[in-house]
Motif scaffolding. Structure first.
Motif, PDB file in Angstrom:
ATOM      1  N   MET B 178      -1.693 -68.189  58.968  1.00 39.03           N
ATOM      2  CA  MET B 178      -0.172 -68.175  59.263  1.00 39.03           C
ATOM      3  C   MET B 178       0.547 -67.466  58.561  1.00 39.03           C
ATOM      4  N   MET B 179       0.283 -67.579  57.173  1.00 34.76           N
ATOM      5  CA  MET B 179       0.892 -66.872  56.016  1.00 34.76           C
ATOM      6  C   MET B 179       0.854 -65.245  56.248  1.00 34.76           C
ATOM      7  N   THR B 180      -0.505 -64.881  56.530  1.00 30.26           N
ATOM      8  CA  THR B 180      -0.739 -63.426  56.683  1.00 30.26           C
ATOM      9  C   THR B 180      -0.122 -62.853  57.860  1.00 30.26           C
ATOM     10  N   ARG B 181      -0.350 -63.666  59.069  1.00 29.31           N
ATOM     11  CA  ARG B 181       0.370 -63.088  60.403  1.00 29.31           C
ATOM     12  C   ARG B 181       1.961 -62.949  60.376  1.00 29.31           C
ATOM     13  N   TYR B 182       2.514 -63.923  59.897  1.00 29.88           N
ATOM     14  CA  TYR B 182       3.995 -64.056  59.996  1.00 29.88           C
ATOM     15  C   TYR B 182       4.500 -63.352  58.507  1.00 29.88           C
ATOM     16  N   GLY B 183       3.602 -62.586  57.979  1.00 30.25           N
ATOM     17  CA  GLY B 183       4.039 -61.760  56.815  1.00 30.25           C
ATOM     18  C   GLY B 183       4.857 -62.421  55.485  1.00 30.25           C
ATOM     19  N   VAL B 184       4.319 -63.344  55.236  1.00 31.05           N
ATOM     20  CA  VAL B 184       4.794 -64.120  54.104  1.00 31.05           C
ATOM     21  C   VAL B 184       4.014 -63.566  52.997  1.00 31.05           C
ATOM     22  N   PRO B 185       4.847 -63.158  51.727  1.00 28.07           N
ATOM     23  CA  PRO B 185       3.924 -62.507  50.635  1.00 28.07           C
ATOM     24  C   PRO B 185       3.200 -63.827  49.919  1.00 28.07           C
ATOM     25  N   ALA B 186       2.472 -63.248  49.184  1.00 24.40           N
ATOM     26  CA  ALA B 186       1.093 -64.246  48.763  1.00 24.40           C
ATOM     27  C   ALA B 186       1.785 -65.041  47.896  1.00 24.40           C
ATOM     28  N   ARG B 188       4.939 -66.070  47.789  1.00 25.34           N
ATOM     29  CA  ARG B 188       5.719 -67.003  48.549  1.00 25.34           C
ATOM     30  C   ARG B 188       5.035 -67.929  49.265  1.00 25.34           C
ATOM     31  N   ALA B 189       3.874 -67.941  49.627  1.00 22.76           N
ATOM     32  CA  ALA B 189       3.135 -68.838  50.628  1.00 22.76           C
ATOM     33  C   ALA B 189       3.052 -70.410  50.020  1.00 22.76           C
ATOM     34  N   GLY B 190       2.753 -70.297  48.915  1.00 25.39           N
ATOM     35  CA  GLY B 190       2.998 -71.842  48.348  1.00 25.39           C
ATOM     36  C   GLY B 190       4.271 -72.585  48.663  1.00 25.39           C
ATOM     37  N   ALA B 191       5.380 -71.853  48.575  1.00 22.54           N
ATOM     38  CA  ALA B 191       6.755 -72.510  48.619  1.00 22.54           C
ATOM     39  C   ALA B 191       6.788 -72.781  50.232  1.00 22.54           C
ATOM     40  N   LEU B 216      12.385 -64.537  51.732  1.00 22.28           N
ATOM     41  CA  LEU B 216      11.108 -63.924  52.314  1.00 22.28           C
ATOM     42  C   LEU B 216      11.728 -62.580  53.104  1.00 22.28           C
ATOM     43  N   PRO B 217      10.840 -61.682  53.396  1.00 24.78           N
ATOM     44  CA  PRO B 217      11.220 -60.467  53.953  1.00 24.78           C
ATOM     45  C   PRO B 217      11.950 -60.638  55.371  1.00 24.78           C
TER      46      PRO B 217
END
Lengths: 435, 435
Positions: B178-186, B188-191, B216-217
């Motif tokens: 999900m984090m990859t596909r929605y473009g969450v920077p690594a 920020r993924a934990g938060a 996020l972007p």
């Protein structure tokens, strides 16, 4: 640079492998059932207490051994402790009983089982984390209560078939009478009793030196030393203490307990041991020790500590109790026979990827039928799975390939005889249980 | 001036009265038997570990909750801690398994049961000393191992007849995808995962705010917020993650576990819950939570934490496991029915001083015959002794005066019906057992 982590449990504590846990569970279940059969009821307290609950109870030497817990959060930096791991089950038990006294019957018999912690120097059979199994009777002054404590503890040793032991019995009143009759000044009595208690370990010569060093009035040390070495010490004392009311009461107490216990004791003998003192300050009447003859060590001990509960409750009450040292008992039993961790009865192999659901269904049916069963997780070839089943000491392996599935059968392989036979899928639980 | 001692157990810890201990023992025996039936073997570790064994494992928030133990003796004054009470059974278990790896089979299924300690703020069903019951499987990468963990935990809930629950299942790989596909920077993924995990409690509106606050972007927070609220989120994600190798592996994993578990689960349903994250850092694959529907809270949780053992062992291995929260389960069961502390079957009265030995002989014969029996210690008149027998909820009282002794009889009084009949002295055990 990564340093290799220390994998051992902390000094004086232990890890337990499956077969060790199995043996502990087996013995604990016997202790629990025996205490219950004797009419004792279980109580539990937390592992830790407030520091002030434990301090001032065990004497100076004991208190040094208490593990204390640092305050948390911002207060951790103060280096102060507010909690401490329990040192025994007696003091926390008295606190809990005081808090709940109104809910309990006037005569209350409790048992408690659990780990206690002491920062003692670890040694053979001596640990920093070890289990105690306690019985206590609150509210009964009769010597029948002392007898009941002895019977419950002896009942456990009988139930686990513990080899030779004897019960050494004395009374704090006998010791008090001795101090009076031999002219030991009150302020020296403690030191003399401590010296006497060590006779077993230090011998008569060293005892003489110790008595001399205490600084007693002229002739007292000599008279004590002479009589304590007498072969008929119990009779000699009974005669000598007859004139001292406290001492005479102690002798009567010991005789009553011996007379009442001996005819009903499952095994072991009760012996009047006038030199037995027991370390703790709080005893007031009968005191005892279960002494293992082979081990040459105590495996249980206790006594009457009337009024100890007043530390927590307003009103002092008669109390007596005793504690089994589980670790030493287990040590002796371990020398005799090993308890095996119970192996699974059935090991369900997995034929291939498509056979997984089928294998799960089999293993779950067995478990629901009350059969100890596991399914292969090694994922190897059948031969390797059967080897894993052997390693787990399973009695049977189940094999079910496409042929068996088509015919609604299961191959039941006896891993002891090596024989294999086909049984109907829906008869597999009963086939496994019949063996 | 003596101050009244505080009789309560320390904050967040509890005392247990006999009926409470009985209920805990009953449920623990079921847990133990169920885990064993599923092929898990017991292991125990000490209550405390070296501080460095526990630090760096639970994250910052968890680490604050560790109870630390002061050094002893002269070093106590430093205010430093060298030991700490275990925070869970997982990390000590990994240490112990690493220390004993060569003695254990390649695929090893262990269970552990015992108290753990956390300096958390006490609340309803949340304590500072509480029991966990864990199962873990070492050395099996197959999803069958995850299924076996779920089945063992579900087996316990089934065996104690726990009311409605569901199993919520996700995979850390789904979250990563999900984090990859929605473009969450690594970074920020934990938060983002922590925010998502809270959705249950905070609701969609607040989740939007939290996502916005993470920074996020452009567009990422909006897209996440929109999709996470979708009614068909599992299907939507399955489609979206198909193009991401990690995410797709997570979806496949979840589907395989649901498919394998559902047909053999005794009770409860497994549901794919893409928002489940589980707090601890160390999970790597499938994660799950047993959610009690009435309680609206988790009663068990766990997942796959491949490689966690490498903290202690040289070589990382596949591991998965789960933990039952005993206290919440007991809380729910307690609302339904009370376990009575087992009352003694027989209460032996004492006729007079001369009747004591006789009463002791009676009570010991009963116990040897396996009958739970106690002898009167109140020392009161017969009427009072019978009242004490009533209070203890005994089924029978035995009465034996001079007449009965002369005729070798015992009066067996049924305390429920009030009826009384004479039985032969040597038939008393069988008469009590027949009822």
């Amino acid at each position: 640079v990564s340093t290799k982590p220390n994998l051992a449990p902390p000094s004086g504590s232990r890890d337990f492998l499956p077969e060790e846990v199995a043996e502990r569970q087996r013995v604990l279940a016997i202790v629990r059932a025996t205490f219950a059969r004797h009419g004792f009821q279980p109580m539990d307290t937390p592992a830790f207490e407030r520091v002030e609950t434990l301090t001032g109870k065990y004497g100076e030497e004991g208190e040094k051994l208490i593990f204390k817990i640092l305050k948390r959060g911002e207060q951790a930096a103060t280096g102060e402790a507010d909690l401490a791991l329990r040192y025994d089950l007696t003091v926390p038990g008295m606190r809990m009983i005081a808090a709940n006294r109104h809910k309990l019957p006037r005569v209350f018999k409790r048992y408690a089982m659990g780990p206690v912690w002491r920062a003692d120097r670890p040694g053979k059979g001596r640990f920093r984390e070890f289990w105690q199994c306690d019985v206590d009777i609150l509210g009964a002054a009769s010597h029948l209560a002392d007898v009941e404590v002895l019977l419950a503890l002896a009942g456990v040793l009988d139930a686990v078939d513990f080899p030779g032991f004897e019960i050494r019995l004395n009374s704090r009143k006998v010791l008090a009478g001795m101090m009076t009759r031999y002219g030991v000044p009150a302020e020296r009595a403690g030191a003399v009793v401590i010296a006497i208690d060590k006779l077993d370990k230090i011998g008569m010569a060293k005892l003489g030196e110790e008595l001399d060093a205490i600084g007693l009035p002229p002739g007292v040390a000599t008279a004590l030393h002479r009589d304590l070495g007498a072969a008929d010490l119990p009779d000699l004392l009974a005669e000598r203490l007859a004139a001292d009311p406290v001492g005479a009461a102690g002798i009567a107490e010991v005789r009553a307990i011996v007379a009442a216990t001996q005819p009903v004791l499952p095994r072991g003998a009760v012996r009047f041991e006038p030199l037995l003192a027991r370390g703790l300050d709080y005893y007031t009447g009968a005191i005892f020790e279960f002494f293992a003859l082979d081990l040459r060590a105590a495996i249980a001990g206790g006594g009457r500590y009337d009024g100890l509960n007043a530390m927590f409750a307003g009103k002092p009450e008669p109390v007596c109790g005793g504690s089994l040292g589980l670790e030493r008992i287990l040590m002796v039993l371990a020398e005799r026979a090993k308890t095996e961790a119970e192996p699974p009865l059935v090991y369900v192999t997995v034929w291939d990827q498509d056979g997984r659901a089928d294998a799960l269904s089999l293993v779950q049916d067995l478990r629901r039928g009350g059969v100890m069963a596991e399914v292969d997780l090694t994922g190897g070839a059948l031969g390797r799975q059967l080897q894993a089943a052997h390693d787990r000491k399973a009695r049977f392996a189940l094999i079910r390939g496409p042929d068996e599935r088509a015919k609604d059968l299961v191959q039941l392989k006896d891993l002891v005889s090596g024989e294999q036979r086909a049984v109907a899928r829906d008869a597999v639980v009963s086939a496994a249980m019949r063996g």
